[in-house]
Enzyme design. Structure first.
Site, PDB file in Angstrom:
ATOM      1  N   ARG A   9       7.723  -0.878  -4.104  1.00  0.00           N
ATOM      2  CA  ARG A   9       8.681  -1.475  -5.016  1.00  0.00           C
ATOM      3  C   ARG A   9       8.982  -0.565  -6.205  1.00  0.00           C
ATOM      4  NH1 ARG A   9       4.427  -5.360  -5.921  1.00  0.00           N
ATOM      5  NH2 ARG A   9       4.647  -5.781  -3.709  1.00  0.00           N
ATOM      6  N   ARG A  62      15.037  -3.970  -7.496  1.00  0.00           N
ATOM      7  CA  ARG A  62      13.989  -4.384  -6.562  1.00  0.00           C
ATOM      8  C   ARG A  62      14.584  -5.283  -5.504  1.00  0.00           C
ATOM      9  NH1 ARG A  62       8.009  -6.999  -7.518  1.00  0.00           N
ATOM     10  NH2 ARG A  62       7.560  -7.302  -5.303  1.00  0.00           N
TER      11      ARG A  62
HETATM   12  C1  X6L Z   1      -6.899  -7.758   1.782  1.00  0.00           C
HETATM   13  C2  X6L Z   1      -5.649  -8.352   1.887  1.00  0.00           C
HETATM   14  C3  X6L Z   1      -7.181  -7.048   0.646  1.00  0.00           C
HETATM   15  C4  X6L Z   1      -4.718  -8.203   0.872  1.00  0.00           C
HETATM   16  C5  X6L Z   1      -6.255  -6.912  -0.374  1.00  0.00           C
HETATM   17  C6  X6L Z   1      -4.350  -6.794  -2.555  1.00  0.00           C
HETATM   18  C7  X6L Z   1      -2.695  -7.723  -1.163  1.00  0.00           C
HETATM   19  C8  X6L Z   1      -3.402  -6.601  -3.528  1.00  0.00           C
HETATM   20  C9  X6L Z   1      -1.762  -7.542  -2.128  1.00  0.00           C
HETATM   21  C10 X6L Z   1      -5.025  -7.498  -0.272  1.00  0.00           C
HETATM   22  C11 X6L Z   1      -4.020  -7.351  -1.343  1.00  0.00           C
HETATM   23  C12 X6L Z   1      -2.085  -6.975  -3.312  1.00  0.00           C
HETATM   24  C13 X6L Z   1      -0.008  -2.965  -6.119  1.00  0.00           C
HETATM   25  C14 X6L Z   1      -0.816  -2.509  -5.082  1.00  0.00           C
HETATM   26  C15 X6L Z   1       0.346  -4.161  -4.379  1.00  0.00           C
HETATM   27  C16 X6L Z   1      -0.090  -2.323  -7.363  1.00  0.00           C
HETATM   28  C17 X6L Z   1      -1.730  -0.885  -6.417  1.00  0.00           C
HETATM   29  C18 X6L Z   1      -1.089  -6.746  -4.379  1.00  0.00           C
HETATM   30  C19 X6L Z   1       0.368  -6.841  -4.091  1.00  0.00           C
HETATM   31  N1  X6L Z   1       0.714  -4.022  -5.660  1.00  0.00           N
HETATM   32  N2  X6L Z   1      -1.684  -1.467  -5.212  1.00  0.00           N
HETATM   33  N3  X6L Z   1      -0.588  -3.273  -3.999  1.00  0.00           N
HETATM   34  N4  X6L Z   1      -0.963  -1.287  -7.472  1.00  0.00           N
HETATM   35  N5  X6L Z   1      -2.566   0.148  -6.583  1.00  0.00           N
HETATM   36  O1  X6L Z   1       0.600  -2.657  -8.335  1.00  0.00           O
HETATM   37  O2  X6L Z   1      -1.407  -6.444  -5.508  1.00  0.00           O
HETATM   38  S1  X6L Z   1       0.929  -5.369  -3.296  1.00  0.00           S
HETATM   39 MG    MG Z   2       1.822  -7.303  -8.397  1.00  0.00          MG
HETATM   40 MG    MG Z   3       4.802  -9.486  -8.554  1.00  0.00          MG
END
Ligand code: X6L
Ligand code: MG
Ligand code: MG
Length: 176
Positions: free
Chosen positions: A106, A97
């Site tokens: 990632r 990563r």
């Molecule tokens: C507005 C702004 C709405 C930011 C949501 C949500 C940002 C989740 C980061 C957000 C916001 C994250 C995964 C992912 C990521 C994962 C899926 C995060 C970190 N990691 N989507 N997006 N699974 N489905 O593991 O969780 S980036």
């Molecule tokens: Mg995460």
């Molecule tokens: Mg993390």
């Protein structure tokens, strides 16, 4: 009067149960989830007690990236929360990563969701994971292996998962 038989290293404590969220959306995603679990076990610092099914999930945060596979594992560990974070990040690093874009694709992501009944808020680590209650890709697999666990007073993982829009989360398969 304290008794010290040399067993309490500063980064070890009585064994606790922790829940870890796993995610991958680069490369061979199933192999990456499997390999992360193997490394969690083989490092000797954690025992993986249970593992959810794997779910294929629509990306949140940055939606223009490949779909994720997500799963949750229950581990027991004698590592402190911060030592567990170091351990998880070392595994992420060892699996290639590279931290480029925040919230970007990632190979593997390993997040500490819960650590016993502890709350912790430091610059590096907040437990319980602050965004967990909003994320179906976390709560759907968590509720599979810990349906009755209380996430906020009076609200179980299953209830919290049922409140969310789960349209972006679909069953993918079982490991093994
Ligand atoms: C507005 C702004 C709405 C930011 C949501 C949500 C940002 C989740 C980061 C957000 C916001 C994250 C995964 C992912 C990521 C994962 C899926 C995060 C970190 N990691 N989507 N997006 N699974 N489905 O593991 O969780 S980036
Ligand atoms: Mg995460
Ligand atoms: Mg993390």
């Amino acid at each position: 009067m304290s008794c010290d038989f040399g067993l309490n290293f500063s980064n070890h404590k009585a064994e606790e149960t922790a829940y870890l969220g796993l995610g991958s959306n680069e490369g061979d995603r199933v192999a990456n989830i499997r390999e992360a679990i193997r490394r969690l076990e083989n490092g000797g610092s954690c025992r993986v007690i249970d593992c959810s099914s794997v779910y294929e999930t629509k990306p949140v945060g940055i939606i223009e990236q490949p779909d994720f596979l997500n799963a949750v594992v229950r581990v027991t560990t004698s590592l402190t929360p911060l030592a567990l974070l170091d351990y998880c990040q070392a595994i992420e690093h060892s699996m290639g990563r590279v931290r480029t874009m925040r919230w970007g694709p990632r190979v593997i992501d390993i997040d500490i969701l819960l650590y016993g009944r502890e709350s912790l808020c430091t610059e590096r680590l907040v437990i319980p994971h602050p965004e967990m209650l909003k994320r179906a890709f976390v709560l759907v697999p968590l509720s599979e292996i810990a349906p009755s666990i209380e996430l906020t007073p009076g609200i179980t993982a299953t209830e919290a998962a049922e409140r969310l829009d789960r349209a972006g989360v679909r069953y993918f398969g079982r490991l093994d």
